[in-house]
Scaffold this motif. Sequence first.
Motif, PDB file in Angstrom:
ATOM      1  N   UNK A  57       2.823   3.918  -0.885  1.00 45.16           N
ATOM      2  CA  UNK A  57       4.191   3.652  -0.428  1.00 45.16           C
ATOM      3  C   UNK A  57       4.879   4.954  -0.032  1.00 45.16           C
ATOM      4  N   UNK A  58       4.724   5.981  -0.859  1.00 45.16           N
ATOM      5  CA  UNK A  58       5.343   7.267  -0.529  1.00 45.16           C
ATOM      6  C   UNK A  58       4.725   7.871   0.727  1.00 45.16           C
ATOM      7  N   UNK A  59       3.412   7.738   0.882  1.00 42.67           N
ATOM      8  CA  UNK A  59       2.746   8.279   2.063  1.00 42.67           C
ATOM      9  C   UNK A  59       3.199   7.549   3.320  1.00 42.67           C
ATOM     10  N   UNK A  60       3.326   6.226   3.246  1.00 43.66           N
ATOM     11  CA  UNK A  60       3.786   5.457   4.396  1.00 43.66           C
ATOM     12  C   UNK A  60       5.215   5.850   4.755  1.00 43.66           C
ATOM     13  N   UNK A  61       6.047   6.027   3.751  1.00 42.12           N
ATOM     14  CA  UNK A  61       7.424   6.436   3.987  1.00 42.12           C
ATOM     15  C   UNK A  61       7.465   7.811   4.629  1.00 42.12           C
TER      16      UNK A  61
END
Length: 183
Positions: A121-125
């Motif tokens: 999720x953090x990487x996608x963000x």
Amino acid sequence: MTRPLSPHLRIFRFPPTAVLSILHRVTGVLLTLGLPVWVFWLMQVADGPSAYEPIHAFLQSSAGISSLYLWLFALFMHLCHGLRHLFWDSGRGMLRDSLHRYAMLEFSAAVILTGGCYGLHLKQTELQGLPAADWRGEPAKRWAPSAYGCDNAAETPAPDFGAPVIRCSALVDFINSKPGLDI
């Protein structure tokens, strides 16, 4: 004179398998409670952007993200415990040492899987160029860069429920001036 309690509450500890058995039941309840919320979310998505925006705003808040990851941990914990039961059904892992080792492995796997999803999720963000949330827990806003030669870059909501799209009015005017092209 009072009689001692049996088992003595100050020295009694549940074994890891008992703790995970209780946790398995708790995660089952959390999954059951989360299912109607998930169905409601799907219904809001099907109804369109105006119905989806309030729930999307909640899911982008700190409370929404926390509840999503709590539900995700419950899912992974329940899954790992079910896999351990399948392993037990094969007749393996029933010795005391292996019971404790597999109990810790089960819990660790659920934590690692949940952490991995949070990392994704953090990487996608990060790939979208958005911070996960600002300091108040509000969803982060994306600003349109004017570095693409558009002094009048503006941000408009896209059909995919609020994802920002950068529109350059000069480019739109150019395309609209050509016959057969329309934006």
